[in-house]
Design an enzyme around this catalytic site. Structure first.
Site, PDB file in Angstrom:
ATOM      1  N   ASP A   1       0.861  -1.183   0.000  1.00 18.59           N
ATOM      2  CA  ASP A   1       0.000   0.000   0.000  1.00 18.59           C
ATOM      3  C   ASP A   1       0.893   1.227   0.000  1.00 18.59           C
ATOM      4  O   ASP A   1       2.081   1.159   0.348  1.00 18.59           O
ATOM      5  CB  ASP A   1      -0.931  -0.005   1.210  1.00 18.59           C
ATOM      6  CG  ASP A   1      -2.055   1.034   1.125  1.00 18.59           C
ATOM      7  OD1 ASP A   1      -2.195   1.680   0.061  1.00 18.59           O
ATOM      8  OD2 ASP A   1      -2.773   1.213   2.113  1.00 18.59           O
ATOM      9  N   HIS A   2       0.318   2.359  -0.368  1.00 22.19           N
ATOM     10  CA  HIS A   2       1.045   3.630  -0.405  1.00 22.19           C
ATOM     11  C   HIS A   2       0.901   4.375   0.918  1.00 22.19           C
ATOM     12  O   HIS A   2      -0.228   4.666   1.321  1.00 22.19           O
ATOM     13  CB  HIS A   2       0.489   4.527  -1.520  1.00 22.19           C
ATOM     14  CG  HIS A   2       0.649   3.982  -2.898  1.00 22.19           C
ATOM     15  ND1 HIS A   2      -0.367   4.010  -3.831  1.00 22.19           N
ATOM     16  CD2 HIS A   2       1.692   3.396  -3.520  1.00 22.19           C
ATOM     17  CE1 HIS A   2       0.052   3.478  -4.960  1.00 22.19           C
ATOM     18  NE2 HIS A   2       1.303   3.096  -4.801  1.00 22.19           N
TER      19      HIS A   2
ATOM     20  N   PHE B   1      -5.347   4.381   0.789  1.00 19.03           N
ATOM     21  CA  PHE B   1      -6.426   3.395   0.570  1.00 19.03           C
ATOM     22  C   PHE B   1      -6.174   2.566  -0.683  1.00 19.03           C
ATOM     23  O   PHE B   1      -7.094   2.283  -1.440  1.00 19.03           O
ATOM     24  CB  PHE B   1      -7.810   4.059   0.475  1.00 19.03           C
ATOM     25  CG  PHE B   1      -8.067   5.163   1.462  1.00 19.03           C
ATOM     26  CD1 PHE B   1      -7.818   4.977   2.808  1.00 19.03           C
ATOM     27  CD2 PHE B   1      -8.558   6.383   1.050  1.00 19.03           C
ATOM     28  CE1 PHE B   1      -8.056   5.989   3.724  1.00 19.03           C
ATOM     29  CE2 PHE B   1      -8.798   7.403   1.956  1.00 19.03           C
ATOM     30  CZ  PHE B   1      -8.553   7.203   3.298  1.00 19.03           C
ATOM     31  N   HIS B   2      -4.913   2.139  -0.886  1.00 18.42           N
ATOM     32  CA  HIS B   2      -4.555   1.424  -2.109  1.00 18.42           C
ATOM     33  C   HIS B   2      -3.964   0.043  -1.832  1.00 18.42           C
ATOM     34  O   HIS B   2      -2.940  -0.320  -2.408  1.00 18.42           O
ATOM     35  CB  HIS B   2      -3.543   2.241  -2.927  1.00 18.42           C
ATOM     36  CG  HIS B   2      -4.019   3.586  -3.321  1.00 18.42           C
ATOM     37  ND1 HIS B   2      -3.153   4.602  -3.688  1.00 18.42           N
ATOM     38  CD2 HIS B   2      -5.269   4.098  -3.427  1.00 18.42           C
ATOM     39  CE1 HIS B   2      -3.857   5.684  -3.988  1.00 18.42           C
ATOM     40  NE2 HIS B   2      -5.147   5.408  -3.833  1.00 18.42           N
ATOM     41  N   PRO B   3      -4.547  -0.792  -0.977  1.00 17.74           N
ATOM     42  CA  PRO B   3      -3.955  -2.105  -0.721  1.00 17.74           C
ATOM     43  C   PRO B   3      -4.086  -3.027  -1.926  1.00 17.74           C
ATOM     44  O   PRO B   3      -5.132  -3.092  -2.565  1.00 17.74           O
ATOM     45  CB  PRO B   3      -4.772  -2.625   0.468  1.00 17.74           C
ATOM     46  CG  PRO B   3      -6.103  -1.954   0.334  1.00 17.74           C
ATOM     47  CD  PRO B   3      -5.808  -0.595  -0.216  1.00 17.74           C
TER      48      PRO B   3
END
Length: 522
Positions: A305-306, A459-461
């Protein structure tokens, strides 16, 4: 757009369908749409959440932030670590038709061509940027019309702000003062620079995957949409996935798929469902007391994730006025080091206070403030997801390992320094009235602590059922689960290397490709 929300047909659940799609998000809905449009098959779409039709806070782009932690969110958290000073980081995931596209920031951004060339290099044949560009374009209804880079007439409306908020405009103007180019479109030839955001907004309202892909076919007689139905297991017979066990009004029901099950439950619930079904690392399944059916060591691994620092908070000289667009409106991509092949850090404006709880506890942010988010899009740290019990509703240990790679922390700190410099450019002179968080320029060591205290998520898993050919790969380059027939995965979990962008666009592309693979087999 009409003010009248659609009506979900009430269709009796059949014992079997040609295709079952589990999860109504950015990956699953393109599959449903293309199967209905391109075949004579019957399709069952199973979604654990509610329909979400006509809900004001979902429709209004300005109200997206509170959707996390509420009725429309699964309520997941990342497990705290000392690397983020023990903070619990919430990781919202949409629980409605549209999935996370029903609660996200409505950003449509596909990153850099190198992102997808990296997938090809990781063993995903046919996933270079040249290969995937047509599927990005197929999804798009871009306001600027069709070009080599962009698509028009697709299901997803993509627009830019009709009137930039002053904070968003200042980001565009200030970037040039820092030597960062201003570009027209981050989804064009280059993504390096400051630009208006591409937004899934139409006529002032959210345009989710449900709006684009599902609403036009809701009444189709071969489609059954079942909401409020939690998937609890896959049925497997002699090396083939034959269907789904799911809850219907609290009762366990088994529904069969005669052709294919497409698993699109997302980065957390796809590996959960695989493991609950006996598909995964034998050691993990033994720990949970789940009988092993099919060994795949990579299930739940490779989580990426970021990290996002929320945020550099600035005092404003002027009232900020009405919130516009999604509360942002522009974005900025640049390189943390000059020699990099592509931008790795990212910033966006917020028309208010977006500070994480860890920073709110340490800083006075009273009065009128605006924020500049700063984060890392080319993160290298890798974590994992573990089930803590065999209960389908049990807790998860979700660990992205933020800042486990020291270079991730250093690049993030550099991004904070750049956005602080941005706030001090002449472009912000009518707005900027000093820093609220941090209180002013800090040493590199102090900025590391600021990053740890302010660490949140974009919110980028992705990545927990990755595509590839190595021992940890879960699906092949056609998204079929290794060693099993009848089971495909089409969501962010298959991504092998996290792209340098918001994930709605890449996951939509994955859904479009999954549908194309299925149609080839018809």
């Amino acid at each position: 757009m009409t003010d009248i929300p659609p009506i979900l047909p009430n269709r009796a659940l059949q014992k079997a369908y040609d295709y079952i799609v589990i999860g109504a998000g950015s990956g699953g809905l393109p599959v449903v749409r293309r199967l209905i449009d391109g075949t004579d098959a019957t399709v069952l779409l199973v979604e654990a959440g509610e329909p979400g039709f006509g809900i004001a806070e979902i429709e209004d782009p300005r109200q997206w932030v509170p959707l996390g932690r509420g009725r429309w969110d699964w309520g997941y958290d990342y497990t705290p670590t000392p690397r983020v000073n023990g903070h619990t980081i919430g990781i919202p995931r949409g629980k409605a038709l549209g999935g996370s596209s029903a609660i996200n920031a409505m950003m449509w951004y596909r990153g850099h061509p190198n992102d997808y060339n990296a997938w090809q290099a990781a063993g995903c044949n046919g996933w270079s940027f040249r290969d995937v560009l047509p599927f990005f374009k197929k999804a798009e209804d871009w306001e600027g019309g069709e070009s080599f880079w962009r698509g028009a007439g697709g299901p997803l409306k993509i627009t830019t702000s009709k009137k930039l908020h002053p904070v968003a405009q200042a980001m565009l103007d200030g970037a040039a003062d820092l030597g960062i180019p201003v570009i027209a479109d981050p989804n064009g030839e280059s993504n390096e620079g400051a630009c208006p955001s591409n937004l899934n907004i139409a006529d002032g309202r959210r345009w989710s995957s449900a709006h684009g892909y599902l609403y036009p076919i809701l009444d189709h007689p071969r489609l059954t949409v079942l909401t409020g139905s939690q998937a609890i297991g896959l049925t497997l017979e002699r090396g083939r996935c034959t269907g789904l066990r799911h809850l219907v009004n609290g009762t366990v029901v088994e529904t069969r798929a005669t052709t294919q099950v497409v698993l699109s439950a997302g980065t957390f619930d796809t590996p959960r469902l695989l493991m609950l079904s006996g598909i995964g690392d034998p050691a993990e399944l033994k720990r949970l007391g789940i009988p092993l059916v099919h060994a795949l060591k990579g299930v739940g691994r490779n989580l990426q994730d970021h990290p996002l620092v929320q945020a550099v908070v600035c005092r404003s000289k002027l009232p900020l006025g009405e919130v516009l667009d999604n509360g942002g409106g522009t974005m900025m991509n640049w390189k943390s080091q000059a020699g990099l092949a592509q931008p790795d850090v990212h910033s966006f404006p917020v028309q208010g206070n977006s500070a994480a709880p860890g920073l709110r506890a340490l800083h006075d942010m009273s009065g009128t403030v605006f924020s500049l988010g700063a984060g890392l899009m080319h993160s290298k740290s890798i974590g994992d997801l573990r089930l803590l019990s065999a209960d389908p509703f049990g807790p998860l240990d979700i660990q992205p390992n933020y800042f486990a790679e020291p270079s991730d922390l250093e690049a993030t700190v550099g991004a904070i320094e750049t956005v602080m410099a941005l706030a001090e450019t002449p472009a912000f002179s009518t707005l900027f009235d000093g820093f609220a968080a941090p209180k002013g320029r800090l040493s590199r060591a102090a900025l590391r602590e600021f990053a740890r205290n302010g660490c949140s998520t974009f919110f980028h898993p992705v990545g927990t059922a990755k595509m590839g050919r190595d021992d940890m790969a879960v699906v092949d380059s056609r998204l079929a689960v290794h060693g099993l027939d009848g089971l495909m995965i089409a969501d962010a979990s298959v991504i092998p290397v996290i792209p340098t962008c918001n994930t709605h666009a890449p996951v939509t592309m994955i859904g479009e490709r999954a549908a194309a693979f299925l149609l080839e087999a018809v």
